[in-house]
Design an enzyme around this catalytic site. Sequence first.
Site, PDB file in Angstrom:
ATOM      1  CG  ASP A 119      -1.734   1.039   1.267  1.00  0.00           C
ATOM      2  OD1 ASP A 119      -1.755   1.945   0.512  1.00  0.00           O
ATOM      3  OD2 ASP A 119      -2.812   1.268   2.202  1.00  0.00           O
ATOM      4  CE1 TYR A 143      -5.323  10.537 -12.696  1.00  0.00           C
ATOM      5  CE2 TYR A 143      -5.342  12.413 -14.262  1.00  0.00           C
ATOM      6  CZ  TYR A 143      -4.703  11.079 -13.962  1.00  0.00           C
ATOM      7  OH  TYR A 143      -4.061  10.242 -14.783  1.00  0.00           O
ATOM      8  CE  LYS A 163      -1.703  11.257 -12.136  1.00  0.00           C
ATOM      9  NZ  LYS A 163      -0.722  10.094 -11.684  1.00  0.00           N
TER      10      LYS A 163
END
Length: 251
Positions: free
Chosen positions: A61, A154, A158
């Site tokens: 993880d 997202y 990024k």
Amino acid sequence: MTQASSAPATIVITGAGSGIGRATARLLLQKGWNVVLAGRTEATLQETAEGNPRALVVPTDVTVPAAVDELFTQAAQHFGTVDVLFNNAGIFGPAVAIDELSPADWDQVCTINLTGAMNAARSAFKLFKAQGGGRIINNGSISAQVPRVNSVAYSVTKHAIAGLTKSLELDGRAYRIRATQLDIGNTASDLLDDFGATQGALQPNGQRAVEPTFPLIEAAEAVAYIASVPLGTSINQFTITAGGMPYIGRG
């Protein structure tokens, strides 16, 4: 790469149970690399490995720092060294505008995409610093350059990968640690289904359009190329997209 040319190189791939991670792992195994497969689900990692003796499966993880440290410890002990990290694990999250994004969804995307990437980069950097060099390839996505509609979590994570990559390259300069931001657009993977690109992705003008895609193997070939470049060369950024997809100006 840090090893002698006669010895197989070793790469750690996070998110190796599916998509680009799986395609890259299988390609590099075919090319004779040692590949350490990391991800949350052992069964999917084993499917990626296909019983190859040069594959080491380490369920991990990436949001847990101690687990990531153990990943690199096992990799180095098993193969003697690690040459490359493909920092690939990530999720898209819900395709919604910011006012519809729940705090829980925001936290999940940030924890996996950013904290997870930071954890893997930190462990790799520590190992590479001790052994005299190595290469980190961060999967940025073209959303690190231009956002997609309804992708705030997202896109923010990024964009942050760009800062992480530049910091790694700068801080690693004295230790022959190189870092690349790899920005990929519209590979034919499950991630595209998360925002409907294969069925009709929402465009900035409010319309929907089916977007072009390109095969996963071609993205994997890009990773393989970057991973194989000697440490005397830096590849700061590498962008590869499906031909004709909305990218410059996002449609």
